[in-house]
Motif scaffolding. Structure first.
Motif, short mmCIF file in Angstrom:
data_model
loop_
_atom_site.label_atom_id
_atom_site.label_comp_id
_atom_site.label_asym_id
_atom_site.label_seq_id
_atom_site.Cartn_x
_atom_site.Cartn_y
_atom_site.Cartn_z
N ILE A 219 0.87 -1.19 0.00
CA ILE A 219 0.00 0.00 0.00
C ILE A 219 0.90 1.24 0.00
O ILE A 219 1.11 1.88 1.03
CB ILE A 219 -0.95 0.03 1.21
CG1 ILE A 219 -1.53 -1.35 1.51
CG2 ILE A 219 -2.08 1.04 0.99
CD1 ILE A 219 -2.33 -1.42 2.79
N PRO A 220 1.48 1.60 -1.14
CA PRO A 220 2.37 2.77 -1.18
C PRO A 220 1.61 4.06 -0.88
O PRO A 220 0.44 4.20 -1.24
CB PRO A 220 2.90 2.75 -2.62
CG PRO A 220 1.91 1.95 -3.40
CD PRO A 220 1.33 0.94 -2.46
N ASP A 221 2.28 4.97 -0.19
CA ASP A 221 1.71 6.29 0.13
C ASP A 221 0.41 6.18 0.94
O ASP A 221 -0.49 7.03 0.82
CB ASP A 221 1.46 7.10 -1.14
CG ASP A 221 2.73 7.29 -1.96
OD1 ASP A 221 3.77 7.57 -1.36
OD2 ASP A 221 2.66 7.14 -3.20
N TYR A 222 0.32 5.18 1.76
CA TYR A 222 -0.86 4.94 2.59
C TYR A 222 -1.04 6.06 3.60
O TYR A 222 -0.15 6.35 4.39
CB TYR A 222 -0.67 3.58 3.27
CG TYR A 222 -1.73 3.12 4.24
CD1 TYR A 222 -3.03 3.59 4.23
CD2 TYR A 222 -1.40 2.14 5.19
CE1 TYR A 222 -3.98 3.12 5.13
CE2 TYR A 222 -2.34 1.65 6.08
CZ TYR A 222 -3.62 2.16 6.05
OH TYR A 222 -4.56 1.68 6.95
N GLN A 223 -2.22 6.70 3.59
CA GLN A 223 -2.58 7.67 4.63
C GLN A 223 -3.10 6.85 5.80
O GLN A 223 -4.26 6.48 5.87
CB GLN A 223 -3.66 8.64 4.14
CG GLN A 223 -4.03 9.72 5.14
CD GLN A 223 -2.94 10.77 5.30
OE1 GLN A 223 -2.61 11.48 4.37
NE2 GLN A 223 -2.36 10.86 6.50
N LEU A 306 -3.69 15.93 3.64
CA LEU A 306 -4.38 14.66 3.48
C LEU A 306 -4.12 14.09 2.09
O LEU A 306 -4.34 14.77 1.09
CB LEU A 306 -5.89 14.85 3.69
CG LEU A 306 -6.76 13.59 3.66
CD1 LEU A 306 -6.53 12.75 4.92
CD2 LEU A 306 -8.23 13.97 3.53
N ASN A 307 -3.66 12.84 2.03
CA ASN A 307 -3.48 12.16 0.74
C ASN A 307 -4.85 11.64 0.30
O ASN A 307 -5.27 10.54 0.69
CB ASN A 307 -2.47 11.02 0.88
CG ASN A 307 -2.17 10.35 -0.45
OD1 ASN A 307 -3.00 10.33 -1.36
ND2 ASN A 307 -0.98 9.80 -0.57
N THR A 308 -5.55 12.42 -0.49
CA THR A 308 -6.92 12.07 -0.86
C THR A 308 -6.98 10.83 -1.76
O THR A 308 -7.96 10.11 -1.75
CB THR A 308 -7.62 13.25 -1.55
OG1 THR A 308 -6.81 13.72 -2.64
CG2 THR A 308 -7.85 14.39 -0.57
N ALA A 309 -5.91 10.58 -2.53
CA ALA A 309 -5.89 9.38 -3.37
C ALA A 309 -5.89 8.13 -2.49
O ALA A 309 -6.58 7.15 -2.78
CB ALA A 309 -4.67 9.39 -4.28
N SER A 310 -5.13 8.17 -1.39
CA SER A 310 -5.11 7.03 -0.47
C SER A 310 -6.45 6.88 0.24
O SER A 310 -6.95 5.76 0.41
CB SER A 310 -4.00 7.23 0.58
OG SER A 310 -4.04 6.21 1.55
N VAL A 311 -7.05 8.00 0.64
CA VAL A 311 -8.36 7.94 1.29
C VAL A 311 -9.40 7.36 0.34
O VAL A 311 -10.24 6.55 0.72
CB VAL A 311 -8.79 9.33 1.80
CG1 VAL A 311 -10.21 9.30 2.36
CG2 VAL A 311 -7.82 9.84 2.86
N GLN A 312 -9.34 7.76 -0.92
CA GLN A 312 -10.28 7.23 -1.92
C GLN A 312 -10.09 5.73 -2.10
O GLN A 312 -11.07 4.99 -2.22
CB GLN A 312 -10.08 7.94 -3.26
CG GLN A 312 -11.08 7.53 -4.34
CD GLN A 312 -12.50 7.97 -4.01
OE1 GLN A 312 -12.76 9.17 -3.90
NE2 GLN A 312 -13.42 7.03 -3.85
#
Length: 340
Positions: A219-223, A306-312
């Motif tokens: 899970i790269p760049d995981y928030q 917030l890394n929104t791509a990770s949240v998505q």
């Protein structure tokens, strides 16, 4: 002449006294106006930004009178925020948090712990029994049990993403609390788990548990964790929410400089470890706790970005598992007006 001087002196003293009387209630009212808030936290190094902001007076500088409420899992904390027993909290995105957001009870307003490819992050662990049975890398977890606190927890998400990438199947075992998971892993009652490095590394060092991989490889760049509050507070108490985020961000900056980027110097690093030890590994003497705190430091998002791509991605997974409703969107979960 004497009477004139006396009269002028008296008037001057009255003027000064009047100014003091006028200013005193203002100062006192400003002090009394400190907004009392409860902040939810886990006793993890990953929650250090809040601890630093409290200990170094950043909350106080923002007019916030903070009291911590400690939890042992993410979902109960989300419930506490929704019920307004807790005003702000930092924890992983869970099915419970998303469902509460869907009901209009909670909102994510910032980012906290994050996986950074340049920083040693969360680890995949197996019990000694599983390791001796050949489970020496994540691809060999097929058919094994994977610990989680609850269905829909971050542990559930991580285990599922690892299994999907390896093309294997794992069975999830809910054990409610982190302490219970550690005990089950040490005794071989559960085969695998994933957790932050300040917990993973000492377990690996004990010989009862073994590190077999890194979560960031799956899970790269995981928030990993987010800052959230009640939907009502996000919408109707913006001043307090922004004050919280500013103080939290200052705490994160200090933590990152001292223990993650290591740009603040040795003395600052030692001071930071001592500060964090007031809240983490409090049952251990400082000499034994310090290496775990140092070695387990992961980056906390600067400016609560917030890394929104990770949240998505997390939201999409929860929907795919039917753990939350398909109708939930990013706007349902996140108040983008706060988010960098």
């Amino acid at each position: 002449m004497t009477n004139l001087v006396s009269r002028r002196t008296t008037l001057g003293l009255i003027s000064l006294l009047g100014a003091a009387i006028v200013s005193m209630p203002t100062a006192l009212s400003s002090y009394a106006a400190d907004t009392k808030i409860n902040v939810g936290a886990l006793r993890f190094t990953s929650h250090a930004a809040s601890f630093v902001a409290f200990e170094r007076g950043y909350f106080k500088d923002e007019g916030l009178d903070v009291e911590f409420k400690f939890f042992q899992a993410a979902q109960p904390m989300a419930v506490a925020v929704a019920s307004k027993d807790v005003d702000y909290a930092v924890t992983a995105i869970s099915g419970g948090l998303i469902s509460l957001a869907e009901k209009g009870a909670a909102k994510v307003i910032g980012g906290a712990l994050m996986e950074d490819p340049a920083i040693d992050g969360q680890k995949i662990l197996v019990s000694d029994a599983a390791f001796k049975d050949g489970v020496t890398e994540p691809s060999k977890l097929d058919g094994r049990s994977f610990a989680m606190t609850q269905s829909g927890s971050s542990f559930h998400y991580m285990g599922a993403k690892i299994a999907a990438k390896e093309g294997i199947t794992v069975s999830f075992k809910p054990l409610q609390k982190v302490g219970a998971i550690i005990g089950a892993l040490k005794s071989g009652q559960v085969d695998a788990w994933s957790i932050v490095p300040h917990i993973a590394k000492p377990l690996d060092g004990s010989g009862a548990v073994h590190i077999i991989g890194n979560v960031a490889d799956y899970i790269p760049d995981y928030q990993v964790t987010v800052v959230f509050t009640s939907a009502d507070k996000a919408a109707n108490d913006r001043d307090t929410s922004m004050s919280f985020l500013r103080a939290f961000s200052k705490g994160a900056d200090d933590f990152n400089a001292a223990l993650v980027d290591k740009t603040a110097g040795d003395e600052a690093a030692e001071e930071m470890v001592k500060l964090v030890h007031k809240y983490v590994y409090t049952d251990r003497p400082y000499e034994k706790a310090a290496p775990s705190i140092r070695n387990g430091a992961m980056r906390i998002s600067p400016n609560a970005a917030l890394n929104t791509a990770s949240v998505q991605d997390q939201l999409d997974w929860f929907k795919s598992e039917k753990l939350v409703k398909d109708s939930v969107t990013m706007d349902t979960l996140v108040d983008s007006s706060y988010v960098n």
